[in-house]
Design a protein around this motif. Structure first.
Motif, PDB file in Angstrom:
ATOM      1  N   SER A 259     -26.467 -20.471 -28.828  1.00  0.00           N
ATOM      2  CA  SER A 259     -27.657 -20.856 -28.077  1.00  0.00           C
ATOM      3  C   SER A 259     -27.288 -21.969 -27.106  1.00  0.00           C
ATOM      4  O   SER A 259     -26.190 -22.520 -27.148  1.00  0.00           O
ATOM      5  CB  SER A 259     -28.784 -21.313 -29.011  1.00  0.00           C
ATOM      6  OG  SER A 259     -28.398 -22.452 -29.755  1.00  0.00           O
ATOM      7  N   LYS A 260     -28.235 -22.275 -26.237  1.00  0.00           N
ATOM      8  CA  LYS A 260     -27.994 -23.258 -25.181  1.00  0.00           C
ATOM      9  C   LYS A 260     -28.895 -24.470 -25.351  1.00  0.00           C
ATOM     10  O   LYS A 260     -30.007 -24.368 -25.867  1.00  0.00           O
ATOM     11  CB  LYS A 260     -28.237 -22.637 -23.804  1.00  0.00           C
ATOM     12  CG  LYS A 260     -27.264 -21.548 -23.431  1.00  0.00           C
ATOM     13  CD  LYS A 260     -27.542 -21.036 -22.033  1.00  0.00           C
ATOM     14  CE  LYS A 260     -26.549 -19.964 -21.627  1.00  0.00           C
ATOM     15  NZ  LYS A 260     -26.803 -19.467 -20.247  1.00  0.00           N
ATOM     16  N   LEU A 261     -28.386 -25.601 -24.902  1.00  0.00           N
ATOM     17  CA  LEU A 261     -29.173 -26.821 -24.818  1.00  0.00           C
ATOM     18  C   LEU A 261     -29.047 -27.380 -23.404  1.00  0.00           C
ATOM     19  O   LEU A 261     -28.017 -27.204 -22.749  1.00  0.00           O
ATOM     20  CB  LEU A 261     -28.684 -27.871 -25.817  1.00  0.00           C
ATOM     21  CG  LEU A 261     -28.975 -27.625 -27.296  1.00  0.00           C
ATOM     22  CD1 LEU A 261     -28.366 -28.747 -28.125  1.00  0.00           C
ATOM     23  CD2 LEU A 261     -30.471 -27.528 -27.562  1.00  0.00           C
ATOM     24  N   THR A 262     -30.094 -28.028 -22.969  1.00  0.00           N
ATOM     25  CA  THR A 262     -30.064 -28.705 -21.672  1.00  0.00           C
ATOM     26  C   THR A 262     -30.232 -30.193 -21.909  1.00  0.00           C
ATOM     27  O   THR A 262     -31.136 -30.619 -22.632  1.00  0.00           O
ATOM     28  CB  THR A 262     -31.188 -28.190 -20.759  1.00  0.00           C
ATOM     29  OG1 THR A 262     -30.961 -26.813 -20.477  1.00  0.00           O
ATOM     30  CG2 THR A 262     -31.203 -28.956 -19.447  1.00  0.00           C
ATOM     31  N   THR A 263     -29.342 -30.975 -21.332  1.00  0.00           N
ATOM     32  CA  THR A 263     -29.407 -32.427 -21.485  1.00  0.00           C
ATOM     33  C   THR A 263     -29.622 -33.069 -20.125  1.00  0.00           C
ATOM     34  O   THR A 263     -29.137 -32.573 -19.101  1.00  0.00           O
ATOM     35  CB  THR A 263     -28.125 -32.973 -22.135  1.00  0.00           C
ATOM     36  OG1 THR A 263     -28.238 -34.396 -22.283  1.00  0.00           O
ATOM     37  CG2 THR A 263     -26.901 -32.659 -21.299  1.00  0.00           C
ATOM     38  N   ALA A 264     -30.380 -34.141 -20.107  1.00  0.00           N
ATOM     39  CA  ALA A 264     -30.618 -34.888 -18.873  1.00  0.00           C
ATOM     40  C   ALA A 264     -29.944 -36.241 -18.966  1.00  0.00           C
ATOM     41  O   ALA A 264     -29.996 -36.908 -20.000  1.00  0.00           O
ATOM     42  CB  ALA A 264     -32.121 -35.061 -18.636  1.00  0.00           C
ATOM     43  N   MET A 265     -29.269 -36.635 -17.897  1.00  0.00           N
ATOM     44  CA  MET A 265     -28.616 -37.942 -17.825  1.00  0.00           C
ATOM     45  C   MET A 265     -29.084 -38.643 -16.557  1.00  0.00           C
ATOM     46  O   MET A 265     -29.243 -38.007 -15.511  1.00  0.00           O
ATOM     47  CB  MET A 265     -27.092 -37.779 -17.778  1.00  0.00           C
ATOM     48  CG  MET A 265     -26.496 -36.971 -18.899  1.00  0.00           C
ATOM     49  SD  MET A 265     -24.676 -36.858 -18.780  1.00  0.00           S
ATOM     50  CE  MET A 265     -24.474 -35.772 -17.368  1.00  0.00           C
ATOM     51  N   ALA A 266     -29.286 -39.939 -16.651  1.00  0.00           N
ATOM     52  CA  ALA A 266     -29.742 -40.704 -15.493  1.00  0.00           C
ATOM     53  C   ALA A 266     -28.890 -41.951 -15.321  1.00  0.00           C
ATOM     54  O   ALA A 266     -28.529 -42.603 -16.298  1.00  0.00           O
ATOM     55  CB  ALA A 266     -31.216 -41.076 -15.640  1.00  0.00           C
ATOM     56  N   GLY A 267     -28.570 -42.268 -14.077  1.00  0.00           N
ATOM     57  CA  GLY A 267     -27.799 -43.471 -13.782  1.00  0.00           C
ATOM     58  C   GLY A 267     -28.222 -44.072 -12.460  1.00  0.00           C
ATOM     59  O   GLY A 267     -28.465 -43.350 -11.490  1.00  0.00           O
ATOM     60  N   ASN A 268     -28.337 -45.396 -12.402  1.00  0.00           N
ATOM     61  CA  ASN A 268     -28.791 -46.083 -11.192  1.00  0.00           C
ATOM     62  C   ASN A 268     -27.610 -46.389 -10.275  1.00  0.00           C
ATOM     63  O   ASN A 268     -26.559 -46.836 -10.729  1.00  0.00           O
ATOM     64  CB  ASN A 268     -29.516 -47.374 -11.577  1.00  0.00           C
ATOM     65  CG  ASN A 268     -30.208 -48.017 -10.389  1.00  0.00           C
ATOM     66  OD1 ASN A 268     -29.573 -48.614  -9.541  1.00  0.00           O
ATOM     67  ND2 ASN A 268     -31.524 -47.878 -10.335  1.00  0.00           N
ATOM     68  N   ILE A 269     -27.783 -46.145  -8.969  1.00  0.00           N
ATOM     69  CA  ILE A 269     -26.727 -46.457  -7.990  1.00  0.00           C
ATOM     70  C   ILE A 269     -27.243 -47.406  -6.908  1.00  0.00           C
ATOM     71  O   ILE A 269     -26.687 -47.500  -5.832  1.00  0.00           O
ATOM     72  CB  ILE A 269     -26.189 -45.176  -7.320  1.00  0.00           C
ATOM     73  CG1 ILE A 269     -27.311 -44.460  -6.538  1.00  0.00           C
ATOM     74  CG2 ILE A 269     -25.583 -44.246  -8.340  1.00  0.00           C
ATOM     75  CD1 ILE A 269     -26.795 -43.340  -5.669  1.00  0.00           C
ATOM     76  N   GLY A 270     -28.328 -48.106  -7.211  1.00  0.00           N
ATOM     77  CA  GLY A 270     -29.025 -48.870  -6.184  1.00  0.00           C
ATOM     78  C   GLY A 270     -28.309 -50.071  -5.609  1.00  0.00           C
ATOM     79  O   GLY A 270     -28.737 -50.630  -4.616  1.00  0.00           O
ATOM     80  N   SER A 271     -27.223 -50.528  -6.226  1.00  0.00           N
ATOM     81  CA  SER A 271     -26.559 -51.736  -5.740  1.00  0.00           C
ATOM     82  C   SER A 271     -25.586 -51.470  -4.598  1.00  0.00           C
ATOM     83  O   SER A 271     -24.924 -52.394  -4.117  1.00  0.00           O
ATOM     84  CB  SER A 271     -25.791 -52.405  -6.889  1.00  0.00           C
ATOM     85  OG  SER A 271     -24.798 -51.518  -7.398  1.00  0.00           O
ATOM     86  N   LEU A 272     -25.467 -50.250  -4.144  1.00  0.00           N
ATOM     87  CA  LEU A 272     -24.473 -49.922  -3.120  1.00  0.00           C
ATOM     88  C   LEU A 272     -24.709 -50.683  -1.817  1.00  0.00           C
ATOM     89  O   LEU A 272     -23.766 -51.103  -1.152  1.00  0.00           O
ATOM     90  CB  LEU A 272     -24.470 -48.414  -2.846  1.00  0.00           C
ATOM     91  CG  LEU A 272     -23.904 -47.519  -3.947  1.00  0.00           C
ATOM     92  CD1 LEU A 272     -24.039 -46.058  -3.564  1.00  0.00           C
ATOM     93  CD2 LEU A 272     -22.445 -47.858  -4.204  1.00  0.00           C
TER      94      LEU A 272
END
Length: 596
Positions: free
Chosen positions: A359-372
């Motif tokens: 079977s399949k799973l979906t994972t969500a990942m989040a990361g901030n890049i605002g300091s560029l």
């Protein structure tokens, strides 16, 4: 006390990842066999044990970010362009400039040495003999660039969120995906304002799908196709769902109604706490049969009803879960939703969980890049504004990138693609350009560029318009041309002219045993731009092989495949289904024809 050398660990994992990647290129083998029902939390990482080797584990990457080059500099650029707009009513005064933007960056989600060291230490405390084998290889992945900004200047604390672009993510840690997003005027304004904020909030949100094995269970679930159709007619109607949150239709309510009216019945003996997982696995199988995915590849125009805004729910869920969470298979994804299929199945079908099943799973990942912007705001190679009304800036650059999944896809299907551009100028002269994308320059991950100058154009709009065509050369001798297309975009994303069809071939152990089946052979045939592709899938009950999954590359259009199922019985007789044609994602291989 457990000690280890982090560099040795990283080297071993890189070697393992590289070996796995080569295996992916050279064969159609499935991803690592991991046990989905036995996740282990290792510091900030989530790990899954191997189904093949005891004490071996694979980890889920959880650190999406803009990639770094060899000098440690972020591989990112944001060009905002404006062009003066004439005041059509002739009243003079200040007018707002037209424009847009181009964002180019490389994305990655490599785990840092510090994270890995902490994860390995935590894993050793759980399993003293454990070996961290490497990262999980994803089967599909997309990401969104999400920006928060002050919606009103006099209310800087009140923020709005908007998805400003989407792209396809790399499928293995350590690989980089090149992305060029052509922003609308509103999108460019939102992102620029976000970077200007005292505390910028610009995030990369990844949605990645991976597969593994579930434990066997004493469970039988029966689906009545006619009742499922009736339930869908009443609950869902004929609507297409782009919105799973706040619009469209509610999949969870549909499955609840299906159970209430007997369209889905459950016979389960075991731990009640595990029942919901069994139910979700069943719904996932049924969902593949009943619903067809639909894609949204880029944010729509500047309206508030952009369907991609539902992605913010995934963003918030990922962040609240500390960087990763799993979603049900019928939930809306980053770049689309689902619509109903027209079913051909009749009668009832029984799902048996007595064997391990994929079977399949979906994972969500989040990361901030605002300091560029704080780091590179004064660097014109990173943040740059161009006024197209000034003659000195009238050099038109068109960025070209191939939107293939990864090197595996390139090597399996594509020899090369040739992009040709033609620009007819106001002077009557013609500019031409050509780019050939081969495996060598695809691996570099950087878009290539074609440029042309201003030459007596009637207007900026006329200057920006050009035409292009893409000529594809495929492995095996097939070819395809897109034909000439008029376009005014600053970035061309060349998407291979075929669609992926993942098809699951399933059978019931009880039915095959009752029919005395020794071998099920499925001969699949489909067209690939004038070339016939064939493949045979074998299911062998004596080896507990009752299901198989294959991915086919199908030209756009019909999307159907032709197949023939041959059942070899224990008395050596053979029964054939004859030629069958299907456009569905699940093919049932236990429906033997009645004897004539």
């Amino acid at each position: 006390m457990v000690t280890f050398d982090i560099n040795t660990v990283k080297k071993k994992m890189l070697k393992s990842a590289f070996a796995i990647f080569l295996a992916l290129i050279c064969s159609t083998a499935q991803a690592q066999n991991i046990l989905l029902d036995h996740p282990v939390k290792c510091a900030s990482l989530q790990c899954f044990p191997s189904a093949d080797k005891e004490h071996e584990y694979y980890y889920l990457p959880a650190n999406p970010h803009v990639a770094l080059n060899e000098n440690g500099k972020h591989e990112f650029s944001f060009t905002r362009y404006v062009k003066s707009s004439s005041n059509s009513d002739g009243d003079g005064g200040i007018v707002e400039a037209e424009g847009g933007g181009i964002v180019h960056f490389l994305v990655d989600y490599t785990v840092s040495d510090k994270q890995m060291k902490q994860a390995v230490k935590a894993l050793k405390e759980i399993d003293q003999d454990s070996i961290m084998r490497g990262p999980i290889i994803f089967e599909e992945g997309h990401f969104a660039l999400v920006s928060s900004f002050a919606a009103e200047k006099d209310k800087p604390s009140e923020l709005s969120q908007r998805v400003v672009g989407v792209g396809r993510a790399p499928l293995i840690e350590g690989l980089k995906a090149a992305v060029s997003i052509h922003l609308t005027k509103l999108g460019a304004q939102i992102l620029w304002r976000s970077f200007q904020m005292d505390t910028p909030d610009v995030s990369l949100v990844f949605e990645m799908t991976f597969s593994g094995l579930n434990d066997p269970a004493d469970a039988t679930i029966t689906a009545d196709w006619a009742k499922l159709q009736d339930t869908a007619d009443v609950t869902l109607g004929a609507k297409v769902s782009y919105l799973g949150i706040g619009g469209g239709f509610d999949y969870s309510n549909f499955w609840q109604k299906a159970r209430e009216n007997g369209a889905v019945t459950i016979d389960y003996k075991g731990d009640p706490e595990k029942l919901q997982g069994i139910i979700d696995r069943t719904y996932a199988k049924l969902h593949e049969v009943m619903f067809e995915p639909i894609r949204v590849t880029q944010p729509t125009a500047d309206g508030d009803d952009d369907p991609l805004q539902t992605m913010l729910a995934v963003t918030n869920a990922a962040q609240s879960a500390g960087g990763s969470n799993y979603s049900a298979p019928w939930e809306v994804k980053i770049n689309g939703g689902y619509k109903r299929r027209k079913l051909s199945q009749t009668g009832k079908y029984t799902f048996n969980f007595r064997q391990r099943s994929k079977s399949k799973l979906t994972t969500a990942m989040a990361g901030n890049i605002g300091s560029l912007f704080r780091m590179y705001g004064d660097d014109p190679t990173m943040f740059h504004t161009v006024n197209l009304s000034d003659a000195e800036f009238r050099i038109r650059e068109v960025s070209v990138a191939l939107d293939a999944r990864d090197e595996k896809e390139f090597s399996k299907y594509i020899n090369h693609v040739t992009l040709k551009i033609q620009k007819k100028h106001g002077s009557g002269a013609e500019s031409t350009g050509e780019i050939v994308i081969k495996r060598s320059n695809f691996e570099s991950g950087r878009p290539q560029k074609i440029s042309y100058n201003w030459d007596k154009e009637a207007s900026v709009e006329d200057w920006m318009m050009y035409r292009y065509k893409a000529d594809w050369s495929f492995v095996g001798g097939a070819n395809h041309s897109s034909g000439w297309k008029d376009y005014d975009g600053a970035a061309i994303s060349l998407t291979p002219p075929y669609q992926y069809r993942e098809i699951e071939f399933v059978s019931s152990p009880d039915i095959l045993s009752e029919e005395g089946v020794r071998l099920v052979s499925v001969r699949v045939k489909h067209d690939f731009f004038g070339r016939t592709v064939t493949e045979t899938i074998n299911l062998i009950p004596s080896r507990d092989q009752f299901n198989a999954v294959r991915v086919f590359a199908i030209p756009p259009g019909d999307g159907s495949i032709e197949y023939t199922i041959t059942w070899t019985l224990k008395d050596k007789r053979k029964i054939s289904s004859g030629k069958m044609i299907s456009d569905e994602t699940v093919i049932f291989c236990d429906e033997l024809p009645e004897p004539s």
